[in-house]
Design a protein around this motif. Structure first.
Motif, PDB file in Angstrom:
ATOM      1  N   HIS A  64       0.931   5.116   1.484  1.00  0.00           N
ATOM      2  CA  HIS A  64       0.281   6.011   2.441  1.00  0.00           C
ATOM      3  C   HIS A  64       0.469   7.446   1.963  1.00  0.00           C
ATOM      4  O   HIS A  64       1.163   8.254   2.563  1.00  0.00           O
TER       5      HIS A  64
ATOM      6  N   THR B  30      -4.911   5.782   1.520  1.00  0.00           N
ATOM      7  CA  THR B  30      -4.999   4.379   1.090  1.00  0.00           C
ATOM      8  C   THR B  30      -6.105   4.164   0.056  1.00  0.00           C
ATOM      9  O   THR B  30      -6.641   3.063  -0.065  1.00  0.00           O
TER      10      THR B  30
ATOM     11  N   THR C  77       0.840  -1.185   0.000  1.00  0.00           N
ATOM     12  CA  THR C  77       0.000   0.000   0.000  1.00  0.00           C
ATOM     13  C   THR C  77       0.880   1.242   0.000  1.00  0.00           C
ATOM     14  O   THR C  77       2.052   1.187   0.381  1.00  0.00           O
TER      15      THR C  77
ATOM     16  N   TYR D 235      -5.214   1.438  -2.610  1.00  0.00           N
ATOM     17  CA  TYR D 235      -5.154   0.147  -1.915  1.00  0.00           C
ATOM     18  C   TYR D 235      -6.552  -0.357  -1.579  1.00  0.00           C
ATOM     19  O   TYR D 235      -6.889  -1.523  -1.830  1.00  0.00           O
TER      20      TYR D 235
ATOM     21  N   LYS E 288      -8.351  -3.855  -2.951  1.00  0.00           N
ATOM     22  CA  LYS E 288      -8.783  -4.885  -2.021  1.00  0.00           C
ATOM     23  C   LYS E 288     -10.286  -5.131  -2.132  1.00  0.00           C
ATOM     24  O   LYS E 288     -10.759  -6.247  -1.917  1.00  0.00           O
TER      25      LYS E 288
ATOM     26  N   THR F 185       0.871  -0.876  -7.588  1.00  0.00           N
ATOM     27  CA  THR F 185      -0.054  -1.261  -6.534  1.00  0.00           C
ATOM     28  C   THR F 185      -1.208  -2.082  -7.094  1.00  0.00           C
ATOM     29  O   THR F 185      -1.627  -3.083  -6.512  1.00  0.00           O
TER      30      THR F 185
ATOM     31  N   ASN G 144      -1.589  -6.091  -5.933  1.00  0.00           N
ATOM     32  CA  ASN G 144      -2.731  -6.353  -5.061  1.00  0.00           C
ATOM     33  C   ASN G 144      -3.927  -6.988  -5.762  1.00  0.00           C
ATOM     34  O   ASN G 144      -4.750  -7.624  -5.108  1.00  0.00           O
TER      35      ASN G 144
END
Length: 261
Positions: free
Chosen positions: A103, A174, A101, A177, A181, A117, A121
């Motif tokens: 930040h 995030t 991730t 990310y 997810k 990313t 992911n």
């Protein structure tokens, strides 16, 4: 509970949740293949995995999963592709744990960071699941006729997502990310339906895990999010529960400070 005779492949296994889960699987008698980028950590970790059964064998594959995306012809002779295919031939547990991730607030994230990313992911777990699909179907047919009643019968793909993906919990910096997810959750549900129970597919959505680098990097100030942090042991326990229970399929399981008590 015993996983003797089972074989698992765990990505992101050089540290954090991936390594802790690999340790627990090995303690239960499972043969474990660690997948990560850091060759030094992999060599150290493989020597620390317990061996409790005579046929238990551990191994590792040094791999930046980004390489899977850059292989224009994945059916060719790339080292990573061939090593994974060979390993997956008898795997009954696939854990897609590798992740990263950033930040950073969205305007500060570079295009390259976004692409990397996304790749690690979301795209990499999908490709690994694709590579595992047919081999695990063959394993499923063997397990179905096995006389061993002391363990699970159906192979499982376990995708590690995040509490940030589908709950009211948010954390500035995030956004990319969290979006990826959340994508893993849709993939999990859809693939579980496609496989019709022959291979189980589940996702685990932990809160920020105390004791991992990702959890430390988050630097949480929000009191509500702090209350939803969870210990590494609790997350590992829940993962083992999902892996070992044949009745859990197509589920997105949340585990945080409130649900992990």
């Amino acid at each position: 509970m015993s996983f003797i005779g089972k074989k698992a492949l765990v990505t992101g296994a050089s540290k954090g949740l991936g390594y802790a889960l690999s340790q627990r699987l090995a303690q239960l008698g499972c043969s474990v293949t660690l997948v990560a980028r850091n060759d030094k950590l992999l060599k150290t970790n493989i020597n620390s995995l317990p061996v409790i059964a005579s046929h238990q064998r551990h191994s590792y594959i040094r791999c930046d999963l980004q390489e899977l995306l850059n292989d224009e012809n994945p059916d060719s002779n790339s080292r990573i592709h061939n090593e994974l295919i060979n390993c997956l031939s008898d795997v009954s547990i696939l854990v897609n744990c590798a992740g990263i991730t950033t930040h950073k607030l969205l305007p500060r994230i570079s295009r390259d960071e976004i692409v990397y990313t996304v790749s690690l992911n979301l795209i990499a777990p999908i490709i690994l699941s694709k590579l595992s699909y047919r081999p695990m179907m063959k394993v499923a047919s063997k397990l179905k006729t096995s006389l061993d009643s002391g363990t699970f019968k159906k192979p499982i793909m376990l995708n590690i997502s995040s509490i940030l993906s589908m709950t009211d919990s948010t954390l500035p910096g995030t956004t990319v990310y969290a979006a990826l997810k959340a994508g893993i959750l849709g993939f999990t549900k859809s693939l579980a339906a496609e496989l019709k129970g022959k291979i189980r597919v589940n996702a685990l959505l932990p809160g920020l895990i105390v004791g991992t680098q990702m959890g430390s990097d988050a630097m949480i100030d929000d009191s509500e999010l702090k209350s939803k942090t969870v210990s590494l042991d609790v997350v590992v326990d829940k993962a083992i529960e999902i892996i070992s229970n044949d009745s859990i399929n197509g589920q997105n399981v949340i585990i945080d400070g409130e649900k992990g008590k």
